[in-house]
Design a protein around this motif. Structure first.
Motif, short mmCIF file in Angstrom:
data_model
loop_
_atom_site.label_atom_id
_atom_site.label_comp_id
_atom_site.label_asym_id
_atom_site.label_seq_id
_atom_site.Cartn_x
_atom_site.Cartn_y
_atom_site.Cartn_z
N LYS A 120 0.83 -1.20 0.00
CA LYS A 120 0.00 0.00 0.00
C LYS A 120 0.87 1.26 0.00
O LYS A 120 0.52 2.26 -0.63
CB LYS A 120 -0.94 -0.01 1.20
N SER A 121 1.98 1.21 0.71
CA SER A 121 2.89 2.35 0.74
C SER A 121 3.51 2.58 -0.63
O SER A 121 3.67 3.73 -1.06
CB SER A 121 3.99 2.13 1.78
N GLU A 123 2.20 2.10 -3.46
CA GLU A 123 1.20 2.75 -4.31
C GLU A 123 1.24 4.27 -4.16
O GLU A 123 0.92 5.01 -5.08
CB GLU A 123 -0.20 2.25 -3.96
N LYS A 124 1.63 4.76 -2.97
CA LYS A 124 1.62 6.19 -2.69
C LYS A 124 2.82 6.93 -3.29
O LYS A 124 2.81 8.16 -3.36
CB LYS A 124 1.61 6.42 -1.18
#
Length: 210
Positions: A120-121, A123-124
């Motif tokens: 998820k990180s 993706e940022k």
């Protein structure tokens, strides 16, 4: 990491540039406060990562797996003043130590620490990236690789740690053994990159995106 002769390892260590007092203190605190301090990158690999950043002229770097922050600070040293390093981890105890040393370092302002699940990180973080260093949970190595590869610029590097896994890749037994071995086979066959596997510490795979 007991498959390299101790005397050779010490010789290489002694002929590698010193990391300075702050990283030496970080190394000591990691051994005192955190579980599995063997995960610390250390002088040999840390100076190697810094050198890669400098050779690339990198300005945007992503690290998957911060631990206590040694490798992030090593790479940040090699970045210019306007360079940025994004690093991600999920372990609160390790993050606490890393934040402490990022705050103390003159290079800490270049670092953004992303807390939480690594995929998820990732993706940022926007591309293009000049370099990615992967050193996190082994079961997800292929997932991390596939997630970062589109963000890396042509000619950029993906550097992957622990690819020799203390020699257990020769006869994989448990989940992590197989995950590392499967990763190594997959990227070796991947025509999107060209790579060399180095016997630095626990094995470092350097992959250049075509």
């Amino acid at each position: 990491m007991d498959f390299i002769d101790d005397k050779i390892e010490r010789y290489a260590f002694n002929h590698t540039q010193d990391e300075g007092p702050l990283l030496t203190q970080l190394k000591q605190e990691t051994h005192e406060k955190l579980e599995l301090p063997v995960m610390l990158t250390g002088r040999l690999e840390g100076r190697f990562l810094k050198l890669l950043v400098q050779i690339l002229g990198a300005k945007r770097v992503l690290e998957v797996g911060t631990f206590s922050g040694y490798s992030a600070l090593s790479m940040a040293e090699g970045l210019p003043e306007d360079g940025r390093l994004f690093t991600c981890d999920i372990d609160p105890a390790a993050i606490e130590v890393a934040k402490k040393y990022f705050h103390r370092s003159e290079h800490g302002s270049k670092i953004t620490l992303l807390e939480g699940e690594a995929l998820k990180s990732i993706e940022k973080v926007e591309g293009p990236l000049d370099m990615v260093f992967i050193d996190a949970d082994k079961a997800n190595y292929l997932n991390y690789y596939e997630a970062v590869l589109p963000k890396v610029r042509s000619g950029g590097l993906i550097v992957v740690d622990n690819v020799l896994w203390s020699g257990r890749v020769l006869d994989p037994q448990d989940e992590s053994d197989h995950a590392i071995n499967d990763f190594n086979r997959a990227v070796h066959a991947d025509d999107r990159v060209e790579g060399v596997m180095l016997t630095v510490r626990d094995g470092v795979y350097c992959l250049r995106k075509k």
